[in-house]
Design a protein around this motif. Structure first.
Motif, PDB file in Angstrom:
ATOM      1  N   TRP A 131       0.838  -1.204   0.000  1.00 31.09           N
ATOM      2  CA  TRP A 131       0.000   0.000   0.000  1.00 31.09           C
ATOM      3  C   TRP A 131       0.868   1.247   0.000  1.00 31.09           C
ATOM      4  CZ3 TRP A 131      -1.488   4.433   2.474  1.00 31.09           C
ATOM      5  CH2 TRP A 131      -2.782   4.919   2.198  1.00 31.09           C
ATOM      6  N   PHE A 132       1.926   1.259   0.799  1.00 31.87           N
ATOM      7  CA  PHE A 132       2.806   2.428   0.859  1.00 31.87           C
ATOM      8  C   PHE A 132       3.618   2.590  -0.426  1.00 31.87           C
ATOM      9  CE2 PHE A 132       2.565   1.907   5.620  1.00 31.87           C
ATOM     10  CZ  PHE A 132       1.943   3.124   5.847  1.00 31.87           C
ATOM     11  N   GLU A 188      12.020  -3.121   9.942  1.00 30.72           N
ATOM     12  CA  GLU A 188      13.040  -3.075   8.893  1.00 30.72           C
ATOM     13  C   GLU A 188      12.523  -2.325   7.675  1.00 30.72           C
ATOM     14  OE1 GLU A 188      16.333  -3.445   6.565  1.00 30.72           O
ATOM     15  OE2 GLU A 188      16.189  -3.912   8.717  1.00 30.72           O
ATOM     16  N   PHE A 189      11.264  -2.535   7.329  1.00 28.12           N
ATOM     17  CA  PHE A 189      10.663  -1.811   6.203  1.00 28.12           C
ATOM     18  C   PHE A 189      10.648  -0.308   6.484  1.00 28.12           C
ATOM     19  CE2 PHE A 189       6.823   0.162   4.389  1.00 28.12           C
ATOM     20  CZ  PHE A 189       7.076  -0.017   3.039  1.00 28.12           C
ATOM     21  N   LEU A 190      10.247   0.075   7.692  1.00 27.26           N
ATOM     22  CA  LEU A 190      10.223   1.492   8.053  1.00 27.26           C
ATOM     23  C   LEU A 190      11.622   2.096   7.982  1.00 27.26           C
ATOM     24  CD1 LEU A 190       7.837   1.474  11.175  1.00 27.26           C
ATOM     25  CD2 LEU A 190       7.243   1.833   8.780  1.00 27.26           C
ATOM     26  N   ALA A 191      12.595   1.387   8.537  1.00 26.62           N
ATOM     27  CA  ALA A 191      13.962   1.897   8.557  1.00 26.62           C
ATOM     28  C   ALA A 191      14.518   2.031   7.141  1.00 26.62           C
ATOM     29  CB  ALA A 191      14.845   0.985   9.401  1.00 26.62           C
ATOM     30  N   SER A 192      14.256   1.048   6.286  1.00 26.82           N
ATOM     31  CA  SER A 192      14.766   1.089   4.912  1.00 26.82           C
ATOM     32  C   SER A 192      14.163   2.259   4.143  1.00 26.82           C
ATOM     33  CB  SER A 192      14.452  -0.228   4.197  1.00 26.82           C
ATOM     34  OG  SER A 192      15.130  -1.306   4.811  1.00 26.82           O
ATOM     35  N   ALA A 193      12.867   2.540   4.377  1.00 25.26           N
ATOM     36  CA  ALA A 193      12.235   3.676   3.718  1.00 25.26           C
ATOM     37  C   ALA A 193      12.822   4.991   4.230  1.00 25.26           C
ATOM     38  CB  ALA A 193      10.726   3.640   3.954  1.00 25.26           C
ATOM     39  N   LEU A 194      13.081   5.076   5.525  1.00 21.98           N
ATOM     40  CA  LEU A 194      13.679   6.295   6.086  1.00 21.98           C
ATOM     41  C   LEU A 194      15.112   6.473   5.597  1.00 21.98           C
ATOM     42  CD1 LEU A 194      12.378   6.267   9.786  1.00 21.98           C
ATOM     43  CD2 LEU A 194      11.652   7.743   7.913  1.00 21.98           C
ATOM     44  N   ASP A 195      15.810   5.369   5.360  1.00 19.88           N
ATOM     45  CA  ASP A 195      17.181   5.433   4.840  1.00 19.88           C
ATOM     46  C   ASP A 195      17.229   5.808   3.363  1.00 19.88           C
ATOM     47  OD1 ASP A 195      18.146   4.718   7.301  1.00 19.88           O
ATOM     48  OD2 ASP A 195      18.393   2.591   6.808  1.00 19.88           O
ATOM     49  N   GLY A 196      16.088   5.797   2.706  1.00 12.26           N
ATOM     50  CA  GLY A 196      16.065   6.089   1.275  1.00 12.26           C
ATOM     51  C   GLY A 196      16.317   4.888   0.404  1.00 12.26           C
ATOM     52  N   ILE A 198      14.161   2.513  -0.111  1.00 10.13           N
ATOM     53  CA  ILE A 198      12.888   2.136  -0.714  1.00 10.13           C
ATOM     54  C   ILE A 198      12.184   3.402  -1.180  1.00 10.13           C
ATOM     55  CG2 ILE A 198      10.615   1.114  -0.311  1.00 10.13           C
ATOM     56  CD1 ILE A 198      11.850  -0.683   1.773  1.00 10.13           C
ATOM     57  N   SER A 199      11.708   3.381  -2.402  1.00  4.18           N
ATOM     58  CA  SER A 199      10.971   4.529  -2.947  1.00  4.18           C
ATOM     59  C   SER A 199       9.480   4.318  -2.710  1.00  4.18           C
ATOM     60  CB  SER A 199      11.243   4.678  -4.450  1.00  4.18           C
ATOM     61  OG  SER A 199      12.611   4.925  -4.691  1.00  4.18           O
TER      62      SER A 199
END
Length: 274
Positions: A131-132, A188-196, A198-199
């Motif tokens: 969804w995100f 881990e998904f949240l952290a990866s998105a914050l790290d850039g 994941i688009s």
């Protein structure tokens, strides 16, 4: 259940569940409330994942309706921004948040009843990330402005935390070993998105509202969930929050994460301007 306006404006859960199978109408028969009908038939539906996706969509439609009916109508007033009007706007926003929490709790209850722990796990690991990552247009020409996205982020956060509470509880000893695996995956998904790494396809204000609200709820209500996540992941989340100027939440995330994160919390204090 596809009509969200009546549910939001005419009594929330009471409007959805109605009075059951009473015979209080003329002729001895009364319409069956959609919530009661759902509770009677959902066990016959084989693919529960479809139900969860529909519930998530209905939750977002409800948020859009809440933003337009509760908050936006005050913006249309052509009054000057006096202290009274600003205070009135704050009250309307608080009222909207209350309705959002009710909608989220109802949605989480229906997801839990529909598919139990397995469906909640799918929600965390598959549905929410998808969804995100996809483009979500919640406004669709409405008058909610950016408020609908911010409320949507809060609604998703409450929705997810409620689902997790129903499935795995808030005690240090989980009722299922799935909790550790699911929490690690979502953090881990949240952290990866914050790290850039994941688009995202969703609106950034919705994403920011979700992350801040979700982590805030975990810190305050379910800190044991963080104990099951690698400290390195929590450090990455904390750094991302600092970039958003969410220093207090970043520190609280490390402080409540257990002894292994105390060193990281101390380093954060020494390197900050506190």
């Amino acid at each position: 259940m596809s009509s969200t306006t009546s549910v939001c404006s005419c009594g929330g859960i009471a409007s959805l569940l109605g009075h059951g199978f009473g015979s209080h109408c003329s002729g001895g028969l009364s319409p069956v409330a959609p919530g009661i009908l759902y509770l009677r038939i959902f066990r016959c539906i084989k693919d529960c994942s479809i139900l969860a996706e529909d519930i998530l969509s209905l939750l977002m439609f409800s948020v859009k309706d809440i933003a337009e009916t509760t908050v936006s109508k005050h913006r249309s007033d052509k009054l000057k921004k006096t202290k009274y009007v600003m205070r009135h706007g704050q009250v309307s926003l608080a009222s909207a948040m209350t309705q959002v929490k009710v909608a989220a709790s109802l949605g989480a209850t229906l997801v839990w009843l529909s598919g139990g722990t397995a469906l909640v796990q799918s929600l965390f690991q598959e549905m929410l990330p998808s969804w995100f990552l996809s483009v979500q247009n919640l406004e669709q020409g409405g008058e909610g402005g950016g408020t609908v996205y911010k409320l949507g982020g809060h609604a998703l956060a409450y929705f997810v935390v409620y689902c997790g509470m129903f499935a795995w509880g808030i005690d240090p000893t989980p009722v299922s070993r799935r909790r550790e695996r699911v929490m690690w995956s979502h953090f881990e998904f949240l952290a990866s998105a914050l790290d850039g790494k994941i688009s995202l396809g969703c609106d950034l204000s919705l994403w920011r509202a979700y992350v801040s609200c979700f982590l805030g709820l975990v810190v305050e209500c379910t800190p044991c969930w963080m104990h099951e996540v690698d400290v390195k992941v929590l450090k990455r989340l904390s750094r991302g929050l600092q970039h958003w100027k969410e220093d207090e939440l970043a520190f609280a995330l490390l402080r409540r994460a257990g002894p292994e994160a105390i060193g990281a919390a101390a380093e954060m204090i020494l390197s900050s301007d506190w």
